[in-house]
Design a protein around this motif. Structure first.
Motif, PDB file in Angstrom:
ATOM      1  N   SER A   1       0.844  -1.186   0.000  1.00 51.39           N
ATOM      2  CA  SER A   1       0.000   0.000   0.000  1.00 51.39           C
ATOM      3  C   SER A   1       0.885   1.244   0.000  1.00 51.39           C
ATOM      4  CB  SER A   1      -0.926   0.014   1.207  1.00 51.39           C
ATOM      5  OG  SER A   1      -0.184   0.126   2.380  1.00 51.39           O
ATOM      6  N   HIS A  13      -6.864  10.790   1.248  1.00 50.18           N
ATOM      7  CA  HIS A  13      -7.079   9.419   0.823  1.00 50.18           C
ATOM      8  C   HIS A  13      -5.843   8.575   1.089  1.00 50.18           C
ATOM      9  CE1 HIS A  13     -10.493  11.089  -1.372  1.00 50.18           C
ATOM     10  NE2 HIS A  13     -10.931   9.850  -1.577  1.00 50.18           N
ATOM     11  N   ALA A  15      -4.185   4.929  -0.727  1.00 47.00           N
ATOM     12  CA  ALA A  15      -4.332   3.981  -1.831  1.00 47.00           C
ATOM     13  C   ALA A  15      -3.735   2.644  -1.435  1.00 47.00           C
ATOM     14  CB  ALA A  15      -3.646   4.516  -3.084  1.00 47.00           C
ATOM     15  N   SER A  16      -4.313   1.563  -1.966  1.00 52.04           N
ATOM     16  CA  SER A  16      -3.766   0.230  -1.734  1.00 52.04           C
ATOM     17  C   SER A  16      -3.875  -0.584  -3.016  1.00 52.04           C
ATOM     18  CB  SER A  16      -4.516  -0.481  -0.593  1.00 52.04           C
ATOM     19  OG  SER A  16      -5.855  -0.778  -0.971  1.00 52.04           O
ATOM     20  N   LEU A  24      -7.139   0.325  -5.178  1.00 52.65           N
ATOM     21  CA  LEU A  24      -8.265   0.905  -4.454  1.00 52.65           C
ATOM     22  C   LEU A  24      -7.890   2.264  -3.874  1.00 52.65           C
ATOM     23  CD1 LEU A  24      -9.293  -2.270  -2.401  1.00 52.65           C
ATOM     24  CD2 LEU A  24     -10.251  -1.517  -4.590  1.00 52.65           C
ATOM     25  N   LEU A  25      -8.842   3.160  -3.838  1.00 48.94           N
ATOM     26  CA  LEU A  25      -8.680   4.477  -3.217  1.00 48.94           C
ATOM     27  C   LEU A  25      -9.615   4.538  -2.013  1.00 48.94           C
ATOM     28  CD1 LEU A  25      -7.133   7.167  -3.670  1.00 48.94           C
ATOM     29  CD2 LEU A  25      -9.191   7.998  -4.826  1.00 48.94           C
ATOM     30  N   TRP A  26      -9.041   4.798  -0.816  1.00 48.47           N
ATOM     31  CA  TRP A  26      -9.800   4.784   0.433  1.00 48.47           C
ATOM     32  C   TRP A  26     -10.000   6.209   0.933  1.00 48.47           C
ATOM     33  CZ3 TRP A  26     -11.221   0.022   2.646  1.00 48.47           C
ATOM     34  CH2 TRP A  26     -10.645  -1.102   2.057  1.00 48.47           C
ATOM     35  N   ASP A  27     -11.207   6.529   1.361  1.00 47.30           N
ATOM     36  CA  ASP A  27     -11.504   7.811   1.986  1.00 47.30           C
ATOM     37  C   ASP A  27     -11.225   7.672   3.479  1.00 47.30           C
ATOM     38  OD1 ASP A  27     -12.820  10.030   3.250  1.00 47.30           O
ATOM     39  OD2 ASP A  27     -13.982  10.306   1.410  1.00 47.30           O
ATOM     40  N   HIS A  33     -14.201   2.773   0.197  1.00 45.15           N
ATOM     41  CA  HIS A  33     -13.169   2.644  -0.830  1.00 45.15           C
ATOM     42  C   HIS A  33     -13.790   2.600  -2.211  1.00 45.15           C
ATOM     43  CE1 HIS A  33     -14.266  -1.632  -0.358  1.00 45.15           C
ATOM     44  NE2 HIS A  33     -13.881  -1.754  -1.620  1.00 45.15           N
ATOM     45  N   THR A  34     -13.022   3.053  -3.186  1.00 44.21           N
ATOM     46  CA  THR A  34     -13.446   3.068  -4.582  1.00 44.21           C
ATOM     47  C   THR A  34     -12.443   2.285  -5.414  1.00 44.21           C
ATOM     48  OG1 THR A  34     -14.406   5.281  -4.327  1.00 44.21           O
ATOM     49  CG2 THR A  34     -13.956   4.537  -6.565  1.00 44.21           C
ATOM     50  N   ARG A  72     -11.452   8.944 -10.730  1.00 39.83           N
ATOM     51  CA  ARG A  72     -11.624   7.567 -10.258  1.00 39.83           C
ATOM     52  C   ARG A  72     -11.514   6.560 -11.400  1.00 39.83           C
ATOM     53  NH1 ARG A  72     -11.456  10.659  -6.384  1.00 39.83           N
ATOM     54  NH2 ARG A  72     -12.737  10.501  -4.512  1.00 39.83           N
TER      55      ARG A  72
END
Length: 211
Positions: A1, A13, A15-16, A24-27, A33-34, A72
């Motif tokens: 990550s 954010h 990212a992982s 994935l992008l995490w808030d 996550h998106t 995104r």
């Protein structure tokens, strides 16, 4: 990550990337996550670019993908359509700003024993490439040089942006797993449990350099 620093362009954010290939992008405020997209096979490297509105990932498929964190998605289309930058997995990604306003590069090391210099503003086009002596386990950049630590214990010092090899250092034959570089020194951690420290400009005098 990999952490994405706080940016005025996107909310905080993280990212992982995972063994399924997903990026994935995490808030950090909500925990939601998106999915940005996916590589074919494992995702093996991750790096934030610029002001963190963009993210680069590398995969087992040999591709380096550029992701737009605001939109995104993958810049330039689907990740599966991204060009193949290495004939093996991407092992390391290092973004770097060249001194004197010389532009931005993304350094990509791969299991094909090569270092590729990519231009983020040109769709990650390969602007130069350098063959290495073995699998690159570690990679750093400082000023106008890149430094790659390999499985055979060699540390290659490579000029940027030409990718010309300036010289190599001998660390003793054990894989160079991690390194830190700043304008004055280079520190390498090796598989034999040893740590080697070099002062740029002094290694030649100690006889550690291979031309």
């Amino acid at each position: 990550s990999s952490d994405l620093p706080i940016s005025p362009h996107i909310s905080p954010h993280l990212a992982s990337a995972d063994r399924e290939g997903a990026v994935l992008l995490w808030d950090l405020r909500t925990g939601a996550h998106t999915p940005l997209g996916a590589h074919r096979g494992h995702a093996t490297a991750l790096a934030p670019l610029g002001d963190a509105a963009a993210l680069a990932s590398g995969g087992q498929d040999g591709r380096v993908c550029l992701w737009d964190c605001r939109q995104r998605g993958c810049s330039g289309g689907a990740a599966a359509a991204a060009p193949v930058h290495h004939s093996g997995a991407v092992s390391e990604l290092v973004p770097h700003s060249l001194p004197g306003g010389g532009g931005e590069l993304l350094l990509s090391a791969g299991a094909d024993k090569s270092l590729a210099l990519l231009e983020p503003r040109m769709g990650l086009a390969v602007v130069a490439r350098r063959e290495l002596s073995d699998f690159p386990y570690s990679l750093a950049a400082v000023g106008s040089v890149a430094v790659a630590g390999c499985g055979d214990g060699a540390v290659h010092v490579i000029e940027l942006p030409s990718a010309r090899r300036l010289y190599s250092l001998r660390t003793g034959g054990a894989a160079v797993r991690a390194m830190h570089a700043d304008p004055n020194r280079l520190v390498c951690a090796c598989d034999d449990g040893g740590v080697r420290a070099y002062t740029f400009g002094a290694a030649e005098r100690r006889g550690d350099v291979e031309p």
